[in-house]
Design a protein around this motif. Structure first.
Motif, PDB file in Angstrom:
ATOM      1  N   GLN A   5       0.847  -1.191   0.000  1.00  0.00           N
ATOM      2  CA  GLN A   5       0.000   0.000   0.000  1.00  0.00           C
ATOM      3  C   GLN A   5       0.880   1.237   0.000  1.00  0.00           C
ATOM      4  OE1 GLN A   5      -2.502  -1.342   3.383  1.00  0.00           O
ATOM      5  NE2 GLN A   5      -4.235  -0.977   2.016  1.00  0.00           N
ATOM      6  N   GLN A   6       0.478   2.210  -0.790  1.00  0.00           N
ATOM      7  CA  GLN A   6       1.278   3.393  -1.040  1.00  0.00           C
ATOM      8  C   GLN A   6       0.794   4.563  -0.178  1.00  0.00           C
ATOM      9  OE1 GLN A   6       3.737   3.213  -3.698  1.00  0.00           O
ATOM     10  NE2 GLN A   6       3.189   1.041  -3.614  1.00  0.00           N
ATOM     11  N   LEU A   7       1.738   5.221   0.484  1.00  0.00           N
ATOM     12  CA  LEU A   7       1.431   6.388   1.298  1.00  0.00           C
ATOM     13  C   LEU A   7       2.217   7.583   0.773  1.00  0.00           C
ATOM     14  CD1 LEU A   7       1.751   4.818   4.883  1.00  0.00           C
ATOM     15  CD2 LEU A   7      -0.274   4.876   3.408  1.00  0.00           C
ATOM     16  N   LEU A   8       1.587   8.744   0.806  1.00  0.00           N
ATOM     17  CA  LEU A   8       2.269   9.992   0.443  1.00  0.00           C
ATOM     18  C   LEU A   8       2.211  10.931   1.641  1.00  0.00           C
ATOM     19  CD1 LEU A   8       3.595  12.015  -1.476  1.00  0.00           C
ATOM     20  CD2 LEU A   8       1.303  12.603  -2.322  1.00  0.00           C
ATOM     21  N   ILE A   9       3.386  11.375   2.093  1.00  0.00           N
ATOM     22  CA  ILE A   9       3.481  12.314   3.203  1.00  0.00           C
ATOM     23  C   ILE A   9       3.848  13.689   2.661  1.00  0.00           C
ATOM     24  CG2 ILE A   9       4.620  12.877   5.380  1.00  0.00           C
ATOM     25  CD1 ILE A   9       5.376   9.939   5.660  1.00  0.00           C
ATOM     26  N   ALA A  37       3.781  21.708  -0.469  1.00  0.00           N
ATOM     27  CA  ALA A  37       2.473  21.400  -1.022  1.00  0.00           C
ATOM     28  C   ALA A  37       2.518  21.157  -2.528  1.00  0.00           C
ATOM     29  CB  ALA A  37       1.497  22.533  -0.702  1.00  0.00           C
ATOM     30  N   ARG A  38       3.225  22.005  -3.247  1.00  0.00           N
ATOM     31  CA  ARG A  38       3.227  21.879  -4.700  1.00  0.00           C
ATOM     32  C   ARG A  38       3.875  20.573  -5.148  1.00  0.00           C
ATOM     33  NH1 ARG A  38       1.214  26.490  -6.484  1.00  0.00           N
ATOM     34  NH2 ARG A  38       1.498  28.381  -5.238  1.00  0.00           N
ATOM     35  N   THR A  39       4.972  20.214  -4.506  1.00  0.00           N
ATOM     36  CA  THR A  39       5.604  18.934  -4.827  1.00  0.00           C
ATOM     37  C   THR A  39       4.658  17.783  -4.503  1.00  0.00           C
ATOM     38  OG1 THR A  39       7.782  19.874  -4.338  1.00  0.00           O
ATOM     39  CG2 THR A  39       7.610  17.477  -4.411  1.00  0.00           C
ATOM     40  N   GLY A  40       3.971  17.902  -3.367  1.00  0.00           N
ATOM     41  CA  GLY A  40       3.045  16.857  -2.962  1.00  0.00           C
ATOM     42  C   GLY A  40       1.897  16.687  -3.936  1.00  0.00           C
ATOM     43  N   LEU A  41       1.320  17.785  -4.393  1.00  0.00           N
ATOM     44  CA  LEU A  41       0.222  17.704  -5.352  1.00  0.00           C
ATOM     45  C   LEU A  41       0.695  17.109  -6.677  1.00  0.00           C
ATOM     46  CD1 LEU A  41      -1.539  21.118  -4.617  1.00  0.00           C
ATOM     47  CD2 LEU A  41      -2.482  18.827  -4.192  1.00  0.00           C
ATOM     48  N   ASN A  42       1.925  17.437  -7.064  1.00  0.00           N
ATOM     49  CA  ASN A  42       2.481  16.854  -8.284  1.00  0.00           C
ATOM     50  C   ASN A  42       2.681  15.350  -8.138  1.00  0.00           C
ATOM     51  OD1 ASN A  42       2.556  19.298  -9.666  1.00  0.00           O
ATOM     52  ND2 ASN A  42       4.646  19.766  -9.009  1.00  0.00           N
ATOM     53  N   LEU A  43       3.204  14.919  -6.977  1.00  0.00           N
ATOM     54  CA  LEU A  43       3.413  13.492  -6.728  1.00  0.00           C
ATOM     55  C   LEU A  43       2.088  12.741  -6.668  1.00  0.00           C
ATOM     56  CD1 LEU A  43       6.280  13.404  -4.061  1.00  0.00           C
ATOM     57  CD2 LEU A  43       6.370  12.584  -6.420  1.00  0.00           C
ATOM     58  N   LEU A  44       1.068  13.402  -6.148  1.00  0.00           N
ATOM     59  CA  LEU A  44      -0.245  12.774  -6.067  1.00  0.00           C
ATOM     60  C   LEU A  44      -0.794  12.491  -7.464  1.00  0.00           C
ATOM     61  CD1 LEU A  44      -2.726  11.904  -4.337  1.00  0.00           C
ATOM     62  CD2 LEU A  44      -3.530  14.276  -4.526  1.00  0.00           C
ATOM     63  N   GLN A  45      -0.623  13.456  -8.369  1.00  0.00           N
ATOM     64  CA  GLN A  45      -1.201  13.325  -9.708  1.00  0.00           C
ATOM     65  C   GLN A  45      -0.288  12.587 -10.685  1.00  0.00           C
ATOM     66  OE1 GLN A  45      -3.517  17.106 -10.826  1.00  0.00           O
ATOM     67  NE2 GLN A  45      -2.212  17.803  -9.128  1.00  0.00           N
ATOM     68  N   ASP A  46       1.008  12.602 -10.395  1.00  0.00           N
ATOM     69  CA  ASP A  46       1.970  11.913 -11.265  1.00  0.00           C
ATOM     70  C   ASP A  46       2.948  11.136 -10.383  1.00  0.00           C
ATOM     71  OD1 ASP A  46       3.389  11.056 -13.454  1.00  0.00           O
ATOM     72  OD2 ASP A  46       4.534  12.917 -13.680  1.00  0.00           O
ATOM     73  N   LEU A  55      -3.279   6.516   0.534  1.00  0.00           N
ATOM     74  CA  LEU A  55      -3.602   7.436   1.619  1.00  0.00           C
ATOM     75  C   LEU A  55      -2.618   8.591   1.601  1.00  0.00           C
ATOM     76  CD1 LEU A  55      -4.793   6.718   5.179  1.00  0.00           C
ATOM     77  CD2 LEU A  55      -2.681   8.019   4.928  1.00  0.00           C
ATOM     78  N   LEU A  56      -3.125   9.769   1.918  1.00  0.00           N
ATOM     79  CA  LEU A  56      -2.307  10.980   1.982  1.00  0.00           C
ATOM     80  C   LEU A  56      -2.214  11.451   3.428  1.00  0.00           C
ATOM     81  CD1 LEU A  56      -0.895  13.476   0.759  1.00  0.00           C
ATOM     82  CD2 LEU A  56      -3.165  14.443   0.360  1.00  0.00           C
ATOM     83  N   ARG A  73      -7.918  21.343  -2.666  1.00  0.00           N
ATOM     84  CA  ARG A  73      -7.531  21.062  -4.049  1.00  0.00           C
ATOM     85  C   ARG A  73      -7.570  19.574  -4.353  1.00  0.00           C
ATOM     86  NH1 ARG A  73      -2.819  25.293  -6.015  1.00  0.00           N
ATOM     87  NH2 ARG A  73      -3.749  27.174  -5.089  1.00  0.00           N
ATOM     88  N   VAL A  74      -7.182  18.762  -3.375  1.00  0.00           N
ATOM     89  CA  VAL A  74      -7.244  17.313  -3.572  1.00  0.00           C
ATOM     90  C   VAL A  74      -8.682  16.875  -3.808  1.00  0.00           C
ATOM     91  CG1 VAL A  74      -6.952  15.074  -2.426  1.00  0.00           C
ATOM     92  CG2 VAL A  74      -5.145  16.805  -2.267  1.00  0.00           C
ATOM     93  N   ARG A  75      -9.600  17.388  -2.992  1.00  0.00           N
ATOM     94  CA  ARG A  75     -11.003  16.983  -3.126  1.00  0.00           C
ATOM     95  C   ARG A  75     -11.630  17.516  -4.420  1.00  0.00           C
ATOM     96  NH1 ARG A  75     -10.087  13.097  -0.831  1.00  0.00           N
ATOM     97  NH2 ARG A  75     -10.281  12.768   1.421  1.00  0.00           N
ATOM     98  N   ALA A  76     -11.014  18.509  -5.029  1.00  0.00           N
ATOM     99  CA  ALA A  76     -11.533  19.047  -6.283  1.00  0.00           C
ATOM    100  C   ALA A  76     -11.074  18.230  -7.486  1.00  0.00           C
ATOM    101  CB  ALA A  76     -11.101  20.503  -6.452  1.00  0.00           C
TER     102      ALA A  76
END
Length: 240
Positions: A5-9, A37-46, A55-56, A73-76
């Motif tokens: 299972q993959q986790l992103l912190i 935050a910006r790096t995290g959102l990028n990792l989430l989408q790519d 899980l985040l 932004r994640v929920r959007a």
């Protein structure tokens, strides 16, 4: 495809993030870390290797963007990406931070400082809801114009999708499966989260408000999820 299972912190405290990542790695999770935050959102989408996080873990205080804005932004994002469970880390356990985070769609919260074992327990509880959400009951439940699909973990009202978090979907299913039966907040928490975590009654109320906003024609005068004062909630059997 990885079976872990993959986790992103998303956490700007590199030392804390490394400690948490190592602890969770020893517990069998694959962990990626973003310092802002910006790096995290990028990792989430790519994500690396194309493995979307299960899980985040999101810190409330980030250098480039407020954690609440990140959650918004994640929920959007379109599903299933926008439905990833979010565990928010809040400084000092400020009740308002928790309530605002839950209103924005966070599935759980953990105040700093925290014990890694408690973080692990909360992660397992959130992920368990995801993997054990399908019970040997009707996969498709209909209540008038409201339709709940266990397999797809989706809710529609009049054919239109209702946006709910993973936790809110499980709350709604818990009530729908017991339509007509009054449930206390403790009973709801036990059914959805398990007994090992401390209940926070107000979180249930916040989530119920979000669910009503998604499925009720008039959330201020609900017809589906009714409040029983001094007791809890009941899912109405007879609906439109």
């Amino acid at each position: 495809m990885s079976s872990m299972q993959q986790l992103l912190i998303i956490e700007d405290d590199a030392r804390l993030a490394q400690m948490v990542a190592e602890y969770l790695g020893r517990s069998g999770y694959a962990v990626n870390h973003a310092i802002d935050a910006r790096t995290g959102l990028n990792l989430l989408q790519d994500p690396p290797g194309g493995h979307r996080p299960d899980l985040l873990i999101l810190d409330l205080m980030l250098p480039d963007m407020d954690g609440l804005e990140v959650c918004r932004r994640v929920r959007a994002l379109p599903p299933p990406l926008g439905q990833v469970p979010v565990l928010m880390l809040t400084a000092k356990g400020d009740p308002m931070d928790r309530i605002i985070g839950l209103e924005l769609g966070a599935d759980d919260y953990l105040p700093k400082p925290f014990e890694p074992r408690e973080l692990l327990a909360r992660i397992r509880a959130v992920l368990r809801r995801r993997v054990e959400g399908v019970a040997p009951a009707l996969q498709l439940m209909r209540f008038g114009s409201l339709e709940l699909d266990r397999d797809a973990r989706s809710v529609t009202v009049g054919g239109r999708p209702a946006e709910l978090t993973s936790y809110q979907f499980d709350l709604l299913m818990t009530l729908a499966e017991r339509a007509g039966r009054v449930l206390t907040r403790d009973q709801i928490m036990e059914a959805v989260r398990g007994r090992e975590l401390e209940a926070f009654d107000r979180s249930i109320d916040v989530h119920m408000g979000r669910i009503r906003a998604a499925i009720e024609a008039d959330p201020k005068n609900p017809k589906r999820i009714l409040t029983v004062r001094g007791v809890g909630y009941v899912f109405a059997k007879q609906q439109d």
